[in-house]
Motif scaffolding. Sequence first.
Motif, short mmCIF file in Angstrom:
data_model
loop_
_atom_site.label_atom_id
_atom_site.label_comp_id
_atom_site.label_asym_id
_atom_site.label_seq_id
_atom_site.Cartn_x
_atom_site.Cartn_y
_atom_site.Cartn_z
N ILE A 81 10.38 -15.78 -8.27
CA ILE A 81 9.95 -14.87 -9.34
C ILE A 81 8.42 -14.83 -9.40
O ILE A 81 7.83 -13.75 -9.56
N ILE A 82 7.77 -15.96 -9.25
CA ILE A 82 6.30 -15.99 -9.27
C ILE A 82 5.74 -15.17 -8.11
O ILE A 82 4.77 -14.42 -8.29
N LEU A 83 6.35 -15.28 -6.93
CA LEU A 83 5.87 -14.50 -5.79
C LEU A 83 6.08 -13.00 -6.00
O LEU A 83 5.21 -12.20 -5.66
N ILE A 84 7.20 -12.61 -6.58
CA ILE A 84 7.46 -11.20 -6.86
C ILE A 84 6.45 -10.66 -7.86
O ILE A 84 5.90 -9.56 -7.68
N VAL A 85 6.18 -11.41 -8.91
CA VAL A 85 5.19 -10.98 -9.92
C VAL A 85 3.81 -10.88 -9.28
O VAL A 85 3.07 -9.92 -9.55
N ALA A 86 3.45 -11.82 -8.43
CA ALA A 86 2.14 -11.79 -7.77
C ALA A 86 2.00 -10.55 -6.89
O ALA A 86 0.95 -9.90 -6.87
N VAL A 87 3.05 -10.21 -6.16
CA VAL A 87 3.02 -9.02 -5.30
C VAL A 87 2.88 -7.76 -6.15
O VAL A 87 2.10 -6.85 -5.83
N LEU A 88 3.62 -7.69 -7.27
CA LEU A 88 3.53 -6.51 -8.13
C LEU A 88 2.14 -6.37 -8.74
O LEU A 88 1.61 -5.26 -8.86
N VAL A 89 1.53 -7.49 -9.13
CA VAL A 89 0.17 -7.44 -9.69
C VAL A 89 -0.82 -6.97 -8.63
O VAL A 89 -1.69 -6.14 -8.91
N CYS A 90 -0.67 -7.45 -7.40
CA CYS A 90 -1.57 -7.01 -6.32
C CYS A 90 -1.41 -5.51 -6.05
O CYS A 90 -2.41 -4.81 -5.87
N ILE A 91 -0.19 -5.03 -6.03
CA ILE A 91 0.04 -3.60 -5.81
C ILE A 91 -0.57 -2.78 -6.95
O ILE A 91 -1.20 -1.75 -6.72
N ALA A 92 -0.41 -3.26 -8.19
CA ALA A 92 -0.99 -2.55 -9.33
C ALA A 92 -2.51 -2.53 -9.25
O ALA A 92 -3.14 -1.53 -9.59
#
Length: 61
Positions: A17-28
């Motif tokens: 979950i932390i990795l998914i959130v980190a990827v979404l923040v980077c994309i944003a």
Amino acid sequence: MWKEFWAEEDGVHTVEIILIVAVLVCIALIFRNAIIGFVQDAIASVFGDETKAGTSVTPAS
């Protein structure tokens, strides 16, 4: 000992979950200007171009 370490799955879901959130923040962050423009266009199409940021709209009497 190593087989037990690799077989242990405690906390794996948290890391995922932390990795998914980190990827979404980077994309944003990468596409922030496109996202802001899209949201502004969507708001303008819903409320019309007469509403600008920081102004209030009062109904006509």
